[in-house]
Design a protein around this motif. Structure first.
Motif, PDB file in Angstrom:
ATOM      1  N   LYS A 256       0.834  -1.210   0.000  1.00 25.35           N
ATOM      2  CA  LYS A 256       0.000   0.000   0.000  1.00 25.35           C
ATOM      3  C   LYS A 256       0.865   1.254   0.000  1.00 25.35           C
ATOM      4  CE  LYS A 256      -4.067  -2.080   2.141  1.00 25.35           C
ATOM      5  NZ  LYS A 256      -4.960  -2.147   3.323  1.00 25.35           N
ATOM      6  N   ARG A 257       2.017   1.191   0.704  1.00 25.35           N
ATOM      7  CA  ARG A 257       2.902   2.362   0.747  1.00 25.35           C
ATOM      8  C   ARG A 257       3.480   2.674  -0.629  1.00 25.35           C
ATOM      9  NH1 ARG A 257       8.451   2.755   2.262  1.00 25.35           N
ATOM     10  NH2 ARG A 257       8.469   0.576   2.952  1.00 25.35           N
ATOM     11  N   PHE A 258       3.778   1.611  -1.418  1.00 27.17           N
ATOM     12  CA  PHE A 258       4.338   1.822  -2.762  1.00 27.17           C
ATOM     13  C   PHE A 258       3.249   1.913  -3.833  1.00 27.17           C
ATOM     14  CE2 PHE A 258       7.971  -0.804  -0.888  1.00 27.17           C
ATOM     15  CZ  PHE A 258       8.768   0.308  -0.659  1.00 27.17           C
ATOM     16  N   GLY A 259       1.992   1.914  -3.423  1.00 25.32           N
ATOM     17  CA  GLY A 259       0.879   1.753  -4.356  1.00 25.32           C
ATOM     18  C   GLY A 259       0.770   2.774  -5.461  1.00 25.32           C
ATOM     19  N   ASP A 260       1.291   3.996  -5.250  1.00 26.80           N
ATOM     20  CA  ASP A 260       1.168   5.042  -6.271  1.00 26.80           C
ATOM     21  C   ASP A 260       2.254   4.972  -7.339  1.00 26.80           C
ATOM     22  OD1 ASP A 260      -1.077   6.083  -5.062  1.00 26.80           O
ATOM     23  OD2 ASP A 260       0.069   7.452  -3.783  1.00 26.80           O
ATOM     24  N   MET A 261       3.216   4.095  -7.169  1.00 27.04           N
ATOM     25  CA  MET A 261       4.309   3.993  -8.143  1.00 27.04           C
ATOM     26  C   MET A 261       3.843   3.283  -9.404  1.00 27.04           C
ATOM     27  SD  MET A 261       7.755   2.875  -6.134  1.00 27.04           S
ATOM     28  CE  MET A 261       8.526   3.909  -4.904  1.00 27.04           C
ATOM     29  N   ASP A 262       4.369   3.731 -10.553  1.00 27.68           N
ATOM     30  CA  ASP A 262       4.140   2.941 -11.763  1.00 27.68           C
ATOM     31  C   ASP A 262       5.196   1.838 -11.817  1.00 27.68           C
ATOM     32  OD1 ASP A 262       6.548   4.030 -12.734  1.00 27.68           O
ATOM     33  OD2 ASP A 262       5.520   5.602 -13.847  1.00 27.68           O
ATOM     34  N   LYS A 263       5.103   0.946 -12.792  1.00 26.74           N
ATOM     35  CA  LYS A 263       5.990  -0.223 -12.856  1.00 26.74           C
ATOM     36  C   LYS A 263       7.450   0.174 -13.043  1.00 26.74           C
ATOM     37  CE  LYS A 263       2.578  -3.548 -14.538  1.00 26.74           C
ATOM     38  NZ  LYS A 263       2.293  -4.637 -15.486  1.00 26.74           N
ATOM     39  N   ILE A 264       7.701   1.223 -13.820  1.00 25.92           N
ATOM     40  CA  ILE A 264       9.083   1.638 -14.080  1.00 25.92           C
ATOM     41  C   ILE A 264       9.740   2.127 -12.797  1.00 25.92           C
ATOM     42  CG2 ILE A 264      10.523   3.291 -15.325  1.00 25.92           C
ATOM     43  CD1 ILE A 264       8.508   3.147 -17.626  1.00 25.92           C
ATOM     44  N   LYS A 265       9.001   2.954 -12.029  1.00 28.84           N
ATOM     45  CA  LYS A 265       9.551   3.469 -10.769  1.00 28.84           C
ATOM     46  C   LYS A 265       9.721   2.346  -9.751  1.00 28.84           C
ATOM     47  CE  LYS A 265       7.922   8.251 -11.118  1.00 28.84           C
ATOM     48  NZ  LYS A 265       7.047   9.292 -10.520  1.00 28.84           N
ATOM     49  N   ALA A 266       8.788   1.399  -9.721  1.00 24.44           N
ATOM     50  CA  ALA A 266       8.888   0.275  -8.788  1.00 24.44           C
ATOM     51  C   ALA A 266      10.122  -0.569  -9.090  1.00 24.44           C
ATOM     52  CB  ALA A 266       7.627  -0.579  -8.870  1.00 24.44           C
ATOM     53  N   ARG A 267      10.400  -0.767 -10.383  1.00 25.60           N
ATOM     54  CA  ARG A 267      11.584  -1.538 -10.780  1.00 25.60           C
ATOM     55  C   ARG A 267      12.861  -0.820 -10.351  1.00 25.60           C
ATOM     56  NH1 ARG A 267       9.695  -3.319 -15.710  1.00 25.60           N
ATOM     57  NH2 ARG A 267      10.266  -1.315 -16.612  1.00 25.60           N
TER      58      ARG A 267
END
Length: 429
Positions: free
Chosen positions: A364-375
């Motif tokens: 939930k804390r990382f929920g606003d990230m898109d896939k590129i930023k998450a990677r």
């Protein structure tokens, strides 16, 4: 090739004898082509192996057994290689039995898939094979002559094999077929690449990368790795570019047969070999995906030790990369493929339901990230780990003398080489 007529060479170098078919001549005298001190009993034995393989001589041993016996002799005694090739040339010349003739050509193909003639005999043998490929009346004989020509040429360029071929390879060569081997990716997928007996790791790599349409600049950073999966550990080895893949396959076959009581498997993986630590924020999409995939593999296979708190963050980011924002469907996917997110040594620490509850707040804390930023965030977290981007090699400490200072190393030692430093790690932790 045309300038090195085989029969001109033969008249100058071979003992003049009557042709083999239709006449009884002692094997030991008809076959020895030089006075270089070849072992006459061994010359006779290899000729008997040829006859047994082709069916000219009865034997309780299967044909492959005779081929392997000849190969073992030639791997051990280099001087016998020319002798055996000349014996095969004699046995494929004017053989009145078509079936036995073709069987001998199959043996010829197997033999020159392992070693090549000497430099002195190289061009005369090519000349002989070329002449048959062009002029022989039998189309099947022509095909085998062309097949052998290519193998002599390639084997001479790439050097001889160091391992005898396994039974499966011999059967493929007898049928003039390429061997299809799987190359694995760290995503768990794989693709098949055709190899020949003479194919090197460099050859296979270029075939693979062309198939995948990789950028040519990036090809210099992609390598093949041999990974042995044993019950208690993974052993990884970088495959040198000039190693023959068929020799690797033979070695795997030999290892598995010798350790039948142990669970053991070998695979070839395509991986990046790191010469420097990249700046995560400057990676393009393709590079980012490759770095991410390789790092996930190292985490999941326990090659990079992490704490549970670190793992929960990484698993949450990994889920985000794979499935997007956290939801009930994400939970279902996680439960179905939990071993792709949690290392096997830590998997038993909690039940799947408990792992979901532990990961949920991070997701939930990382929920606003898109896939590129998450990677990118996943890679940035992993950058702090000492074994990030490391090539790892199992090792053991040996004290070499009484005066040497003894170090208290653990029983299992890993030597890890990163772009910046060398790490000695405990293989158990």
């Amino acid at each position: 090739v045309k300038e090195h007529d085989f029969w001109v060479w033969a008249r100058e170098h071979l003992n003049p004898r009557k042709k083999l078919f239709g006449g009884k001549i002692p094997v030991e005298t008809v076959l020895q082509h030089t006075t270089s001190g070849l072992d006459k009993p061994i010359c006779g034995q290899t000729f008997k192996n040829i006859q047994s393989y082709s069916g000219d001589r009865g034997s309780s041993k299967p044909p492959i057994g005779h081929a392997k016996k000849m190969i073992e002799i030639c791997l051990d005694q280099v001087d016998m290689r020319d002798e055996i090739i000349l014996q095969l040339i004699k046995q494929t010349r004017e053989n009145p039995n078509q079936d036995k003739l073709l069987r001998t050509w199959k043996l010829f193909a197997v033999i020159v898939s392992v070693f090549h003639p000497s430099e002195a005999l190289y061009y005369p043998v090519l000349n002989h094979l070329y002449t048959i490929a062009v002029n022989d009346k039998d189309e099947e004989v022509q095909r085998y002559a062309r097949f052998c020509f290519r193998r002599v040429e390639k084997m001479f360029k790439n050097e001889c094999r160091v391992k005898p071929p396994c039974n499966e390879e011999i059967q493929f060569v007898e049928g003039r077929k390429q061997i299809m081997i799987p190359i694995y990716f760290l995503t768990g997928n794989h693709t098949y690449v055709p190899i020949e007996s003479y194919s090197t790791a460099e050859d296979v790599k270029h075939t693979l990368l062309n198939k995948l349409q990789f950028n040519k600049f990036k090809q210099d950073f992609i390598y093949l790795y041999e990974i042995c999966d044993k019950k208690d550990q993974l052993e990884e080895r970088f495959v040198e570019n000039d190693e023959k893949i068929a020799d690797l396959v033979s070695m795997w076959d030999e290892e598995v047969r010798e350790h039948q009581t142990e669970k053991m498997s070998f695979k070839l993986f395509m991986k990046i070999r790191f010469y420097f630590t990249p700046k995560i924020e400057t990676l393009d999409i393709d590079d980012s995906v490759m770095f991410f995939t390789q790092t996930v593999y190292d985490i999941i296979m326990d090659r990079i030790p992490v704490t549970e708190e670190q793992l929960l963050q990484l698993a949450a980011l990994h889920l985000l990369v794979d499935w997007g924002r956290y939801s009930d469907s994400t939970v279902t996917k996680f439960m179905e493929k939990i071993d792709e997110y949690i290392p096997r040594k830590m998997l038993a620490n909690h039940s799947p339901d408990d792992w979901v509850e532990l990961i949920k707040p991070h997701a939930k804390r990382f929920g606003d990230m898109d896939k590129i930023k998450a990677r990118s965030e996943y890679l940035n977290i992993c950058k702090q780990f000492p074994l990030f981007l490391a090539q790892q090699y199992p090792a053991r400490y040996e004290k070499r003398g009484e005066d040497e200072v003894e170090f208290n190393y653990p029983e299992k030692v890993i030597i890890a080489v990163t772009p910046e430093h060398l790490v000695i790690a405990d293989g158990d932790t």
